[in-house]
Design an enzyme around this catalytic site. Sequence first.
Site, PDB file in Angstrom:
ATOM      1  N   ALA A 174       0.855  -1.198   0.000  1.00 14.90           N
ATOM      2  CA  ALA A 174       0.000   0.000   0.000  1.00 14.90           C
ATOM      3  C   ALA A 174       0.880   1.233   0.000  1.00 14.90           C
ATOM      4  CB  ALA A 174      -0.907   0.005   1.221  1.00 14.90           C
TER       5      ALA A 174
ATOM      6  N   GLY B 295       0.559   5.255   1.311  1.00 18.08           N
ATOM      7  CA  GLY B 295      -0.224   6.215   2.064  1.00 18.08           C
ATOM      8  C   GLY B 295       0.306   7.618   1.902  1.00 18.08           C
ATOM      9  N   GLY B 296      -0.200   8.517   2.755  1.00 13.31           N
ATOM     10  CA  GLY B 296       0.188   9.915   2.662  1.00 13.31           C
ATOM     11  C   GLY B 296       1.609  10.175   3.094  1.00 13.31           C
TER      12      GLY B 296
ATOM     13  N   ALA C 255       4.047   7.293   3.795  1.00 15.94           N
ATOM     14  CA  ALA C 255       4.994   6.196   3.571  1.00 15.94           C
ATOM     15  C   ALA C 255       4.380   5.162   2.635  1.00 15.94           C
ATOM     16  CB  ALA C 255       5.363   5.547   4.903  1.00 15.94           C
TER      17      ALA C 255
ATOM     18  N   VAL D 214       4.278   0.865   2.046  1.00 18.07           N
ATOM     19  CA  VAL D 214       4.482  -0.392   2.759  1.00 18.07           C
ATOM     20  C   VAL D 214       4.760  -1.497   1.743  1.00 18.07           C
ATOM     21  CG1 VAL D 214       3.486  -2.063   4.355  1.00 18.07           C
ATOM     22  CG2 VAL D 214       2.952   0.365   4.597  1.00 18.07           C
TER      23      VAL D 214
ATOM     24  N   ASP E 258      -3.304   9.551  14.716  1.00 18.63           N
ATOM     25  CA  ASP E 258      -3.850   9.318  13.365  1.00 18.63           C
ATOM     26  C   ASP E 258      -4.663   8.026  13.352  1.00 18.63           C
ATOM     27  OD1 ASP E 258      -4.331  10.021  10.764  1.00 18.63           O
ATOM     28  OD2 ASP E 258      -2.501   9.152   9.962  1.00 18.63           O
TER      29      ASP E 258
END
Length: 662
Positions: free
Chosen positions: A25, A27-28, A30, A32, A146
């Site tokens: 995935a 994200g904003g 990092a 993964v 978060d």
Amino acid sequence: MDTQVADTLLGSLIDGRYRIRGRVARGGMATVYTATDERLERTVAVKIIHPTQASEARSRIANFVARFTDEAKTIARLTHPNVVAVYDQGTHAGLPYLVMEYVRGRTLRDVLAERRRLNPDETLAIAEQMLAAIAAAHRAGLVHRDVKPENVLVAEAPTGGVANLVDSVVKVADFGLARAVEASADEEQGNQLMATVAYVAPELVTEGRADPRTDVYSAGIVLFEMLTGRVPYDGDRPVDVAWQHVDRDVPAPSTLVPGLPPVLDDLVQRATRRDPGARPADAGALLAEVQVARDRLGDVNSHTAVLRPVSDEPSFSQPTMMVAAVQPPNRPAWARLPEGASGQGPGRRRAAPEPAEGLGARLAALRSTMLNNPRGRLAVAAVVVTLGLVAAIGGWWFGVGRYTDAPQLVSLTKTEAQARADRAGLVLEYAEPRFDEKAPKDSVLGQSPASAAKIVKGGTITLTLSLGPERFPVPDVIGKVFELAEADLLNVKLVVAKGTPRYDDSLPAGVVVDISPKVGAEVKPGAKVTLILSRGRAPVTVPNLVGKSLTEARTALAQLNLVLVETYKDSDKPRDEILGQSPADGAGVEKGTQVKLDVSKGPPLVAMPRVIGLPCQQAKQVLEGQGYPVTMTINPNAVVRIQIPGENAQVAPGTPVTLTCF
């Protein structure tokens, strides 16, 4: 084009140990990846910070990496079955990375994308494990900052699919990552908000501060989304969404999904209060409330069928639901948590491990011996009954018995609240007080936990006290130019207005000569204050008229185009003499200004004495002795035959008298 083929990290070896296999995935902050730990031969997850997060300003890379390393060490010490474990950290090509436990499954966001919303029992089961992880972080002094469905992982069964969500193992990821990025960004950008706006707490928007209650708010929004299939606020810009959290209360989930039990509305609204002091103190407190809510749903609905529309007719509105707390079978072995983990809901028994072959044979022999012996059967029954009583009493104590209802303390005075808490055996703590227009000073504005909420006996209730209505004195700004006076008033939250300016003999034009309300008057924030500014000295100077006659005064004022206003007053001064004036002499005024004059009526009148028939010389002595000037005619040595003014005439003191003698 396949995005994974374009990813230069695929296939690379990080730190001589972790072989990148695939991207999971992005994200904003990092990306993964799955990777193989070639040293321990296990699959792990590697999270690498985006270059934009770590290298926007080359001068702060070292500081960012140091902060990220400190956060990674803190997270690595956080050991809990519902927290994604951190194994290692480092940097690759200047980019910080974390090596974490690889969880086979999906994010809660993926589950919601497929299911849209979850039933209450599934929601509370996931919430219990999610809050257990966050509570462990809060006990360790960590704030997640978060909490959102993307950071909640639902474990996958060995068969390849997600099992019944009630029995799933839930893990929370990204503890401290937002904090590390945000702390570094603060130094360069000044308190940049690094939270997801759909789940951000109001105090993080307005003040930029976060504590355990911030995570409680975000967890409450996640609860809302699981129950309703949507977040409470949306907007065209992220900033619009963020400020809705500040300005509006989160609606009850049942307003969007009719039929949801009130206990779920109460749970969500308690967690999402805009005032942090009115929320549960941390994730552990909210977890206790979730467990109580789950118990209540189980008690009320344990035999009810699950979710069906009230009417068979098609409708475009949400169906009204009958909610059931479905009691699932025992958790399968693959889904069991490690020892001591809190992941199973109330009333669920953990599946026993499979016995070894030798131990099973011995236990079977012992069972056969005891059941064939009457005393053995009696002993077994006694043990079963005893264990049942212990389990029942223990379950009652840990589920209900050790809790009591929080008393109603809102609106009481501080003294009354203390007395009521003492009677209930509870301890009071006090949050920062605040002003309130209606609540008197030292009365209770809010409490956490709220009244009737479950609280451990002997526990602590946090109260927010009122400072009373906010009032402060109007500052003295007379003599200041308008700009400085306005700044002083705006600093104390007052609204500034200009009044009609006027001439002033002592202050130059543009300077404040008067203020309304007056200096020192007590006002509340937002009150309007009117400033009167000077126009400088007026063009006409008032002359000195005191002591002059009325005729002279009229002439002088007419020449200056000033209006005379006469007021007669008793006085010993001669009639029509000016006794006083307003404005005073030398004052500056405009043409057409009224000048008020005090004019003498003259001394009071007296009766003229009779001197007729007296010798002229004697009569003269009598009158002059009383202050009357005397004039004699014809024969001063004769007798007075006529006097003017006559006998008993009302005259002013000192009036001249004429005597005719013959």
